[in-house]
Design an enzyme around this catalytic site. Structure first.
Site, PDB file in Angstrom:
ATOM      1  CG  HIS A   1      -5.910   9.239  13.753  1.00 43.82           C
ATOM      2  ND1 HIS A   1      -6.263   8.776  12.505  1.00 43.82           N
ATOM      3  CD2 HIS A   1      -6.919   8.877  14.583  1.00 43.82           C
ATOM      4  CE1 HIS A   1      -7.434   8.155  12.570  1.00 43.82           C
ATOM      5  NE2 HIS A   1      -7.849   8.208  13.825  1.00 43.82           N
TER       6      HIS A   1
ATOM      7  CG  HIS B   1       0.229   4.735   9.879  1.00 42.05           C
ATOM      8  ND1 HIS B   1      -1.057   4.473   9.523  1.00 42.05           N
ATOM      9  CD2 HIS B   1       0.399   6.073   9.673  1.00 42.05           C
ATOM     10  CE1 HIS B   1      -1.662   5.570   9.120  1.00 42.05           C
ATOM     11  NE2 HIS B   1      -0.804   6.569   9.213  1.00 42.05           N
TER      12      HIS B   1
ATOM     13  CE1 TYR C   1      -9.850   6.711   3.875  1.00 40.12           C
ATOM     14  CE2 TYR C   1      -9.943   6.006   6.158  1.00 40.12           C
ATOM     15  CZ  TYR C   1      -9.216   6.283   5.020  1.00 40.12           C
ATOM     16  OH  TYR C   1      -7.856   6.127   5.026  1.00 40.12           O
TER      17      TYR C   1
ATOM     18  CD  GLU D   1      -1.907  10.450   9.505  1.00 45.43           C
ATOM     19  OE1 GLU D   1      -2.967   9.780   9.524  1.00 45.43           O
ATOM     20  OE2 GLU D   1      -0.818   9.959   9.211  1.00 45.43           O
TER      21      GLU D   1
ATOM     22  CG  HIS E   1      -1.820   1.146   1.373  1.00 44.86           C
ATOM     23  ND1 HIS E   1      -3.120   1.103   0.909  1.00 44.86           N
ATOM     24  CD2 HIS E   1      -1.649   2.381   1.903  1.00 44.86           C
ATOM     25  CE1 HIS E   1      -3.707   2.261   1.157  1.00 44.86           C
ATOM     26  NE2 HIS E   1      -2.840   3.059   1.754  1.00 44.86           N
TER      27      HIS E   1
ATOM     28  CG  HIS F   1      -3.903   6.448  13.011  1.00 46.84           C
ATOM     29  ND1 HIS F   1      -2.750   7.020  13.519  1.00 46.84           N
ATOM     30  CD2 HIS F   1      -3.918   6.796  11.699  1.00 46.84           C
ATOM     31  CE1 HIS F   1      -2.118   7.691  12.572  1.00 46.84           C
ATOM     32  NE2 HIS F   1      -2.792   7.545  11.453  1.00 46.84           N
TER      33      HIS F   1
END
Length: 444
Positions: free
Chosen positions: A364, A334, A349, A340, A291, A370
């Site tokens: 976050h 991560h 989402y 963020e 990803h 998260h």
């Protein structure tokens, strides 16, 4: 009407209202007598001695100069703040349900009175920091305009279109479009019903296109898709007084004048407001495995003095194809040295299809873990990895910053939209560890 915004650096743009052909002086910026008896006025967005590629300024040719106003006086800030120590720091994952829009029958609220600061960091006096605001409003600004002396506004409408009138002209901005009003530019906002959206404010830097590096010449947000206004003026006297609201050092002030500030007949320069439609973003994505980091989705960045580190990035997660093999395709779990803040314009989402709703948000904080909720993890751990459309009918975005964000009292308490059960979305995650696991033997 709008015209193309061709590049973030150095290019000159010019526009004049077609009602006054030849309003732009030829050959010089400030002649002894301007065409049509106009006044010349410069708006500087950078120091005079900045290197040419980063020197930003525009010239106005207006009916009356902006200096003709009564003294500024303080006005109520409402829920707009730069006070970052009113609440104890909270490192937890935070999520807000959709923010309430008051009905006009309850209270008339325009764009300025409808600004609510959620979080931020830094200081307007030293010109280094950011704020994140929500705006919820139901009424147009009547004989009022706003001027931000502290920084740039990146405005993201979520519900309801807005008509932004600036000294440069008008821009209609709808959900899935953004607009940037840079420091010192006067503007007013007309709405057409219940309206809600997000604002990212940066102090001391301007937004620009990110460098493309190995991507090459094309991709992400292309310069030609940014639009600037076409000159439009009104020669209007306001007998009851026109109010200019000025945000200065985090506080609001107002001054009165007897004429409309939108009296610019012509302008030229490279320091302008602009808008952009998010559907024009050229997604770059992984086509092998793993990803990609969210930085690959950066639309605009406000750089810090440290190379590669942003005061703020504006990142989107638009519809795209997912094709990666042998890969957990949603965002990975991560912890990040950046803060963020995420918002949702429409849809669901991909990593949290429940709970994260349009018109709400999440924060976050730096180094707070998260990632996908329990349902997303289980679903995508066993999903067949065939090519699929990701985020169809969805538009999520992220304001990412190198600053450690403080959440305001309004964000934590007053708005009453904090989702105190947010942490529960990760509780279904269970241990799958098997010490006896061995890779499957492949026979031929």
């Amino acid at each position: 009407m709008t015209q193309h915004y061709l590049s973030g650096f150095g290019n000159e743009f010019s526009s004049e209202d077609p009602r006054c052909p030849g309003a732009l002086p030829k050959g010089q910026n400030s002649p002894q007598v301007c065409p049509y008896g106009l006044y010349a006025e410069q708006l500087s967005g950078s120091a005079f001695t900045c290197p040419r590629p980063t020197n930003k300024r525009s010239w106005f040719y207006r009916i009356l100069p902006s200096v003709r106003h009564k003294p500024y006086t303080t006005v109520d800030n409402g829920n707009l703040t730069e006070t970052w120590d009113e609440m104890h720091p909270d490192p937890n994952q935070l999520r807000w349900l959709p923010f309430t829009i008051l009905k006009s029958s309850e209270k008339k609220v325009d764009f300025v009175t409808g600004l609510h600061t959620i979080c931020g960091a830094g200081d307007t006096k030293t010109r280094n920091g950011i704020s994140i605001h929500m705006f919820t409003c139901n009424t147009s600004m009547i004989d009022r305009c706003f001027n931000n002396s502290d920084g740039d506004f990146l405005i993201v409408p979520q519900q309801g279109k807005i008509l932004v009138t600036t000294e440069f002209g008008k821009m209609m901005v709808e959900p899935k479009e953004i607009c940037v009003i840079q420091q010192g530019m006067r503007f007013s906002v007309d709405v057409f019903g219940d309206t809600r959206g997000y604002v990212l404010e940066v102090y001391g830097a301007h937004f620009e296109l990110p460098d493309l590096g190995p991507i090459g010449a094309n991709g992400l947000a292309n310069p030609r898709d940014f639009l600037t206004p076409v000159a439009w003026y009104e020669d209007r006297e306001v007998a009851n007084g026109y109010t200019v609201i000025n945000k200065y050092q985090g506080k609001l002030f107002s001054s009165q004048q007897d004429f409309s500030p939108f009296n610019v007949v012509a302008w030229h320069g490279n320091y302008t407001p602009y808008k952009y439609h998010l559907s024009n973003f050229m997604v770059m994505n992984c086509v092998a495995f793993d990803h990609a980091d969210p930085s690959i989705f950066t639309v605009l960045t406000a750089k810090s003095t440290r190379p590669g580190v942003a005061i703020a990035d504006f990142v989107i997660f638009p519809p795209r194809w997912g094709v990666a093999d042998h890969t957990f395709r949603p965002p990975y779990y991560h912890r990040n040295c950046m803060s963020e803040f995420m918002g949702l314009i429409e849809g669901h989402y991909e990593a949290k299809e429940e709970g994260f709703q349009p018109g709400g948000g999440s924060l976050h904080s730096m180094m707070t873990p998260h990632g996908p909720d329990g349902a997303c993890f289980e679903k995508n751990s066993t999903a067949p990895l065939k090519p699929e459309r990701v985020a169809e009918g969805t538009m999520a975005f992220m304001f990412e910053s190198s600053f450690s964000m403080a959440v305001t009292k309004w964000g934590l308490e007053t708005c009453q939209k904090l989702d105190k059960s947010y942490y529960k979305c990760w509780e279904p995650l269970r241990k799958h560890f098997d010490p006896n696991w061995r890779p499957k033997r492949i026979t031929t």
